[in-house]
Design an enzyme around this catalytic site. Structure first.
Site, PDB file in Angstrom:
ATOM      1  N   GLU A 168      14.803  -0.770   3.560  1.00  0.00           N
ATOM      2  CA  GLU A 168      15.048   0.721   3.399  1.00  0.00           C
ATOM      3  C   GLU A 168      16.312   0.904   2.235  1.00  0.00           C
ATOM      4  O   GLU A 168      17.008   1.375   2.407  1.00  0.00           O
ATOM      5  CB  GLU A 168      15.546   1.572   4.638  1.00  0.00           C
ATOM      6  CG  GLU A 168      14.221   1.490   5.477  1.00  0.00           C
ATOM      7  CD  GLU A 168      14.489   2.588   6.603  1.00  0.00           C
ATOM      8  OE1 GLU A 168      13.476   2.857   7.211  1.00  0.00           O
ATOM      9  OE2 GLU A 168      15.763   2.672   7.073  1.00  0.00           O
ATOM     10  N   GLU A 274       7.008   1.170   8.698  1.00  0.00           N
ATOM     11  CA  GLU A 274       7.552   1.568  10.096  1.00  0.00           C
ATOM     12  C   GLU A 274       7.095   2.943  10.177  1.00  0.00           C
ATOM     13  O   GLU A 274       7.106   3.734   9.365  1.00  0.00           O
ATOM     14  CB  GLU A 274       9.160   1.580   9.708  1.00  0.00           C
ATOM     15  CG  GLU A 274       9.727   0.111   9.535  1.00  0.00           C
ATOM     16  CD  GLU A 274      11.556   0.456   9.546  1.00  0.00           C
ATOM     17  OE1 GLU A 274      12.035   1.552  10.336  1.00  0.00           O
ATOM     18  OE2 GLU A 274      11.954  -0.501   9.001  1.00  0.00           O
TER      19      GLU A 274
END
Length: 374
Positions: A168, A274
């Site tokens: 991320e 995710e």
């Protein structure tokens, strides 16, 4: 005689131009595309020491990896920390679990956080071993570390199918060296240089056999991020995204539109690396969960076993429908992070995720497991 000869020549040429005499160009079959329905099982190395019981929908005890493979899971994602602060997600542990993944004929995705602990848009702390380095020294460390990690997996026969360069990394990574948020919004060249060194190491060890993923935490904001990176022509293969309705848009039409825009704009494969969704707002231990109220989810998909299954079915369809086969799959995050005996000790702190797992509070497989079936 001349006319006769000319006629013979004419008919000979005509015969040669017939379809029977045209060279046959062999058709090269297009390789069948693999579509991934994966699970992030990064907690398993820790959970196994507590021996939690997992059951099928009928209540029979199962081996977790045997069961998820038989359910259709074909990819397992594992995170790696540099020098783990809590003894979890170490290189030795991830190497060992990668061998189990290979024995179950599932592909392996390696998520390198480039940190000693969790990395996300708000936390991109360099490993303690890399503190105080110059930008050039850090680039060398990133290359050497990435190369040593990939070499270790290759040497034991478990080279990953995918590797994430950071987790991320919307805000960059290895702050403040590669930070690109706030006062560092002109720091994209340094971020790109660090990423490029990591990619160079992947290519040196595994060539193009391992696909490189760059990971952004929000579907709706990712176009900006990858636009900023375009001038640097980074050699990556897959745009990886997180999608949690709790933190992002709850409009799935917007999700679809943004995924299609990413695929069309950057000509990269797309994977949601995710995703998760609750099957209840209840809890099975004394630790507060990340999701516990209706305003955190999508109204059309209630926090019920069927709501969880329907949500994941919709996500599957959205990714599969990205044009030109650019959508290559998704990964459910921490489906195994159930409440378990010993989970309220200071060792583990409990599970804040058991209501988003793919096993219920009796540890029976939930209906959403059916979405993994091809």
């Amino acid at each position: 005689m001349k006319v006769y000869a000319l006629l013979i020549s004419f008919f000979a040429l005509a015969a040669c131009s017939g379809s029977d005499d045209e060279p046959i160009v062999p058709t090269v079959p297009t390789p069948e595309r693999t579509y991934y329905r994966g699970m992030d099982l990064s907690f398993q190395s820790e959970l196994e020491s507590y021996d939690p019981v997992y059951r099928d929908a009928a209540g029979a005890t199962v081996n977790l990896l045997d069961f998820v493979e038989s359910a259709g899971t074909n990819l397992v994602r594992l995170k790696l920390w540099h020098t783990s602060e809590d003894g979890q997600n170490t290189l030795a542990q991830v190497l060992a679990y990668a061998q189990k993944i290979k024995q179950h004929n599932m592909a392996f995705m390696l998520d390198i956080h480039y940190s000693d602990t969790w990395a996300d848009p708000s936390h991109q702390t360099p490993p303690a071993a890399w503190q105080g380095l110059t930008q050039e020294q850090l680039q060398t460390e990133v290359f050497d570390y990435t190369k040593s990690v990939l070499t270790a997996f290759k040497n034991q026969g478990t080279a990953p199918a995918f590797v994430q360069i950071g987790n991320e990394t919307d805000s960059g990574f290895l702050w403040d060296y590669g930070r690109v948020w706030d006062a560092f919004d002109d720091n994209w060249p340094n971020y790109a240089a660090l990423v490029s060194k990591a990619i160079d190491a992947v290519r040196e060890v595994n060539g193009n056999d391992t696909k490189v993923i760059l990971h952004h935490s929000k579907v709706e904001n990712a176009v900006y991020f990858f636009t900023e990176l375009q001038p640097f022509a980074l050699d990556f293969d897959v745009i990886g995204l997180s999608y949690y309705p709790q933190f992002q848009t709850k409009n799935l039409i917007t999700v679809q539109t943004k995924l299609n825009e990413l695929a069309a704009t950057f000509d990269k494969e797309i994977m949601i690396v995710e995703v998760a969704y609750p099957f209840t707002f209840e809890w099975d231990d004394n630790l507060t969960n990340y999701i516990g109220s209706a305003d955190q989810i999508i109204g059309a998909y209630p926090a019920t076993p069927q709501g969880q299954r329907d949500f994941m079915g919709r996500i599957d369809n959205i990714v599969k429908s990205i044009p030109n086969d650019k959508g290559i799959g998704w990964v459910y995050w921490a489906p195994d992070w159930v409440a378990f005996d010993g989970n309220e000790t200071t060792t583990t702190g409990g599970s804040s995720w058991e209501n988003q797992a793919l096993w219920d509070f009796d540890h029976k497989a939930l209906p959403a497991m059916g979405v993994f079936t091809p």
